[in-house]
Design an enzyme around this catalytic site. Sequence first.
Site, PDB file in Angstrom:
ATOM      1  N   GLY A 106       1.483  -0.264  12.629  1.00 49.91           N
ATOM      2  CA  GLY A 106       0.635   0.857  13.104  1.00 49.91           C
ATOM      3  C   GLY A 106       0.500   2.026  11.764  1.00 49.91           C
ATOM      4  N   ASN A 137      13.327  -5.991   8.288  1.00 50.69           N
ATOM      5  CA  ASN A 137      11.901  -6.637   8.939  1.00 50.69           C
ATOM      6  C   ASN A 137      11.928  -8.249   8.798  1.00 50.69           C
ATOM      7  OD1 ASN A 137      11.331  -3.679   9.247  1.00 50.69           O
ATOM      8  ND2 ASN A 137      10.026  -4.061   7.309  1.00 50.69           N
ATOM      9  N   TYR A 192      -5.127  -0.488  -4.438  1.00 53.60           N
ATOM     10  CA  TYR A 192      -3.575   0.366  -4.393  1.00 53.60           C
ATOM     11  C   TYR A 192      -3.195   0.913  -5.886  1.00 53.60           C
ATOM     12  CZ  TYR A 192      -3.493  -2.463   0.002  1.00 53.60           C
ATOM     13  OH  TYR A 192      -3.891  -2.999   1.280  1.00 53.60           O
ATOM     14  N   ASP A 211       1.856  -8.507  -0.964  1.00 49.03           N
ATOM     15  CA  ASP A 211       0.429  -8.474  -0.663  1.00 49.03           C
ATOM     16  C   ASP A 211       0.074  -6.949  -1.444  1.00 49.03           C
ATOM     17  OD1 ASP A 211      -1.959  -8.703   1.287  1.00 49.03           O
ATOM     18  OD2 ASP A 211      -1.532  -6.527   1.054  1.00 49.03           O
ATOM     19  N   LYS A 243       5.011  -3.037   5.320  1.00 45.47           N
ATOM     20  CA  LYS A 243       5.079  -2.312   4.018  1.00 45.47           C
ATOM     21  C   LYS A 243       6.376  -1.672   4.160  1.00 45.47           C
ATOM     22  CE  LYS A 243       5.246   1.790   1.737  1.00 45.47           C
ATOM     23  NZ  LYS A 243       5.812   3.032   2.118  1.00 45.47           N
ATOM     24  N   LYS A 247      -6.537  -8.118  -3.733  1.00 48.78           N
ATOM     25  CA  LYS A 247      -7.938  -7.751  -2.817  1.00 48.78           C
ATOM     26  C   LYS A 247      -9.056  -7.256  -4.141  1.00 48.78           C
ATOM     27  CE  LYS A 247      -5.137  -6.846   1.197  1.00 48.78           C
ATOM     28  NZ  LYS A 247      -3.829  -6.101   0.438  1.00 48.78           N
ATOM     29  N   PRO A 304       1.173  -3.943  10.661  1.00 48.50           N
ATOM     30  CA  PRO A 304       1.939  -4.414  11.978  1.00 48.50           C
ATOM     31  C   PRO A 304       2.681  -3.410  12.622  1.00 48.50           C
ATOM     32  CG  PRO A 304       2.995  -5.371  10.212  1.00 48.50           C
ATOM     33  CD  PRO A 304       1.881  -4.690   9.480  1.00 48.50           C
ATOM     34  N   GLY A 364       9.430   0.034   0.755  1.00 47.23           N
ATOM     35  CA  GLY A 364      10.069   0.003  -0.497  1.00 47.23           C
ATOM     36  C   GLY A 364      11.373   0.062  -0.462  1.00 47.23           C
ATOM     37  N   TRP A 386       0.916  -1.278  -0.037  1.00 43.50           N
ATOM     38  CA  TRP A 386       0.060   0.048  -0.183  1.00 43.50           C
ATOM     39  C   TRP A 386       0.857   1.162  -0.107  1.00 43.50           C
ATOM     40  CZ3 TRP A 386      -3.240   1.915   4.828  1.00 43.50           C
ATOM     41  CH2 TRP A 386      -4.200   2.748   4.206  1.00 43.50           C
ATOM     42  N   SER A 400     -11.316  -9.701   4.391  1.00 48.74           N
ATOM     43  CA  SER A 400     -10.276  -8.730   5.054  1.00 48.74           C
ATOM     44  C   SER A 400     -11.549  -7.885   5.803  1.00 48.74           C
ATOM     45  CB  SER A 400      -9.480  -8.002   4.219  1.00 48.74           C
ATOM     46  OG  SER A 400      -8.724  -6.924   4.849  1.00 48.74           O
ATOM     47  N   ASN A 401     -10.848  -7.402   7.081  1.00 44.99           N
ATOM     48  CA  ASN A 401     -11.829  -6.602   7.715  1.00 44.99           C
ATOM     49  C   ASN A 401     -13.277  -7.235   8.084  1.00 44.99           C
ATOM     50  OD1 ASN A 401      -9.950  -4.053   7.873  1.00 44.99           O
ATOM     51  ND2 ASN A 401     -10.304  -4.266   5.411  1.00 44.99           N
TER      52      ASN A 401
HETATM   53  N1  LIG Z   1      -6.777  -5.255   4.114  1.00 47.19           N
HETATM   54  C1  LIG Z   1      -6.826  -3.913   4.415  1.00 47.19           C
HETATM   55  O1  LIG Z   1      -7.797  -3.245   4.699  1.00 47.19           O
HETATM   56  C2  LIG Z   1      -5.436  -3.252   4.813  1.00 47.19           C
HETATM   57  C3  LIG Z   1      -5.199  -1.952   5.297  1.00 47.19           C
HETATM   58  C4  LIG Z   1      -3.886  -1.687   5.596  1.00 47.19           C
HETATM   59  C5  LIG Z   1      -2.790  -2.144   4.989  1.00 47.19           C
HETATM   60  N2  LIG Z   1      -2.759  -3.386   4.401  1.00 47.19           N
HETATM   61  C6  LIG Z   1      -1.811  -4.144   4.039  1.00 47.19           C
HETATM   62  O2  LIG Z   1      -0.716  -4.178   5.030  1.00 47.19           O
HETATM   63  C7  LIG Z   1       0.296  -3.700   4.674  1.00 47.19           C
HETATM   64  C8  LIG Z   1       1.180  -2.825   5.774  1.00 47.19           C
HETATM   65  O3  LIG Z   1       0.334  -1.938   6.466  1.00 47.19           O
HETATM   66  P1  LIG Z   1       0.864  -0.370   6.425  1.00 47.19           P
HETATM   67  O4  LIG Z   1       1.331  -0.131   4.977  1.00 47.19           O
HETATM   68  O5  LIG Z   1      -0.497   0.408   6.801  1.00 47.19           O
HETATM   69  O6  LIG Z   1       1.671   0.194   7.559  1.00 47.19           O
HETATM   70  P2  LIG Z   1       2.838  -0.652   8.255  1.00 47.19           P
HETATM   71  O7  LIG Z   1       3.582  -1.893   7.680  1.00 47.19           O
HETATM   72  O8  LIG Z   1       2.290  -0.912   9.598  1.00 47.19           O
HETATM   73  O9  LIG Z   1       4.044   0.585   8.383  1.00 47.19           O
HETATM   74  C9  LIG Z   1       4.752   0.990   7.314  1.00 47.19           C
HETATM   75  C10 LIG Z   1       5.546   2.196   7.697  1.00 47.19           C
HETATM   76  O10 LIG Z   1       6.533   1.726   8.491  1.00 47.19           O
HETATM   77  C11 LIG Z   1       7.797   2.073   7.886  1.00 47.19           C
HETATM   78  N3  LIG Z   1       8.816   1.097   8.102  1.00 47.19           N
HETATM   79  C12 LIG Z   1       8.774  -0.365   7.571  1.00 47.19           C
HETATM   80  N4  LIG Z   1       9.822  -1.031   7.939  1.00 47.19           N
HETATM   81  C13 LIG Z   1      10.640  -0.029   8.507  1.00 47.19           C
HETATM   82  C14 LIG Z   1      11.889  -0.287   9.070  1.00 47.19           C
HETATM   83  N5  LIG Z   1      12.563  -1.553   9.073  1.00 47.19           N
HETATM   84  N6  LIG Z   1      12.438   1.027   9.703  1.00 47.19           N
HETATM   85  C15 LIG Z   1      11.859   2.164   9.696  1.00 47.19           C
HETATM   86  N7  LIG Z   1      10.694   2.016   9.222  1.00 47.19           N
HETATM   87  C16 LIG Z   1      10.155   1.208   8.729  1.00 47.19           C
HETATM   88  C17 LIG Z   1       7.540   2.318   6.321  1.00 47.19           C
HETATM   89  O11 LIG Z   1       8.313   3.554   5.867  1.00 47.19           O
HETATM   90  P3  LIG Z   1       9.378   3.040   4.486  1.00 47.19           P
HETATM   91  O12 LIG Z   1       8.278   2.795   3.370  1.00 47.19           O
HETATM   92  O13 LIG Z   1       9.912   4.443   4.481  1.00 47.19           O
HETATM   93  O14 LIG Z   1       9.976   1.871   5.056  1.00 47.19           O
HETATM   94  C18 LIG Z   1       6.091   2.967   6.553  1.00 47.19           C
HETATM   95  O15 LIG Z   1       6.168   4.318   7.033  1.00 47.19           O
HETATM   96  C19 LIG Z   1      -0.021  -2.714   3.644  1.00 47.19           C
HETATM   97  O16 LIG Z   1       1.010  -2.219   2.784  1.00 47.19           O
HETATM   98  C20 LIG Z   1      -1.021  -3.580   2.892  1.00 47.19           C
HETATM   99  O17 LIG Z   1      -0.258  -4.355   1.925  1.00 47.19           O
HETATM  100  C21 LIG Z   1      -4.050  -4.003   4.325  1.00 47.19           C
END
Ligand SMILES: NC(=O)c1ccc[n+]([C@@H]2O[C@H](COP(=O)([O-])OP(=O)(O)OC[C@H]3O[C@@H](n4cnc5c(N)ncnc54)[C@H](OP(=O)(O)O)[C@@H]3O)[C@@H](O)[C@H]2O)c1
Length: 284
Positions: free
Chosen positions: A201, A250, A51, A46, A240, A76, A199, A242, A23, A149-150
Amino acid sequence: MILKETFTLSNGVEIPKLGLGTWFINDDDAGQAVKEAVKIGYAHIDTAQAYGNERGVGEGVKNCGAKREELFVTTKLAAEIKSYKEAVHAIDGSLEKMSLDHADLMIIHSPQPWAEFGGKERFLEGNREAWRALEDAYKAGKLRAIGVSNFQKPDIENILESCSVSPMVNQILAHVTNTPQALIRYCQEKGILVEAYSPIGHGELLKNAELAAMAEKYGVSLPQLCIRYVLQLDLIALPKTGNPEHMKNNADVDFIITQEDMAQLKNMARIKDYGKAGVFPVYK
Ligand SMILES: NC(=O)c1ccc[n+]([C@@H]2O[C@H](COP(=O)([O-])OP(=O)(O)OC[C@H]3O[C@@H](n4cnc5c(N)ncnc54)[C@H](OP(=O)(O)O)[C@@H]3O)[C@@H](O)[C@H]2O)c1
């Protein structure tokens, strides 16, 4: 090594425990992110129709050097699609966009269209219709597994009462400070694997001083602690990023959080404000 570990879905299909969330990785960058991730050893990606990066993800899958059968690709079905006909069209549309002949998992993104997320109307009939389209694509070999999901308990009950194929996963918001334990337990009892999205937040946990202190105690980064936490609850983790350095970090989570610290993490005060991301329905 976590990148080599899998869970087995109720239909016997194996799913890697750690996946790359995409995402907010735009379509033009998604291919490169997939290639970097696969180089590091990720095998689970994922994405979602919503997206807008399925094309890029598919391009990455095709050109990353790994065999298709070595990778696990989830997409999805858009939350707004609640009819059989539209769902059939959208499932085929995803495969076409990704240039893949099958996806490993496809899930209904939300029981409610985003504009009505959290409202009273649960779209029970529309979800049964969308589910029937996923079942048909599964039976036709276009999808190796199907899920939701959800979904809350009543949404899952609605599907279980009428389905010919039970959902194999439920992807939900689950992270330190927000662990819906009753829902997780219910899914696990029904043989539905729970996937933890956001994961970290959505990045908001990076600001949490209490978590930073615990991460330091283990000699790991804060995201590593967050990822290990959901894995120890037997959930799939979908962080998530890039950034290849973050991808490596991670995936380096072969440490154990003590039971005492797990309990502390489970009970930490809930995030009240997801910052700018608070506009998205899933964080409201
Ligand atoms: N089913 C649904 O409704 C739903 C909703 C939300 C999300 N999702 C899925 O879950 C995935 C993850 O959730 P999310 O994107 O909300 O957020 P997340 O994985 O909880 O957090 C992402 C954030 O953490 C940072 N980050 C990740 N690894 C890091 C590291 N090792 N050190 C420092 N910063 C780090 C990323 O920055 P950088 O990019 O700069 O590393 C980004 O700002 C989504 O991409 C999507 O695939 C699904």
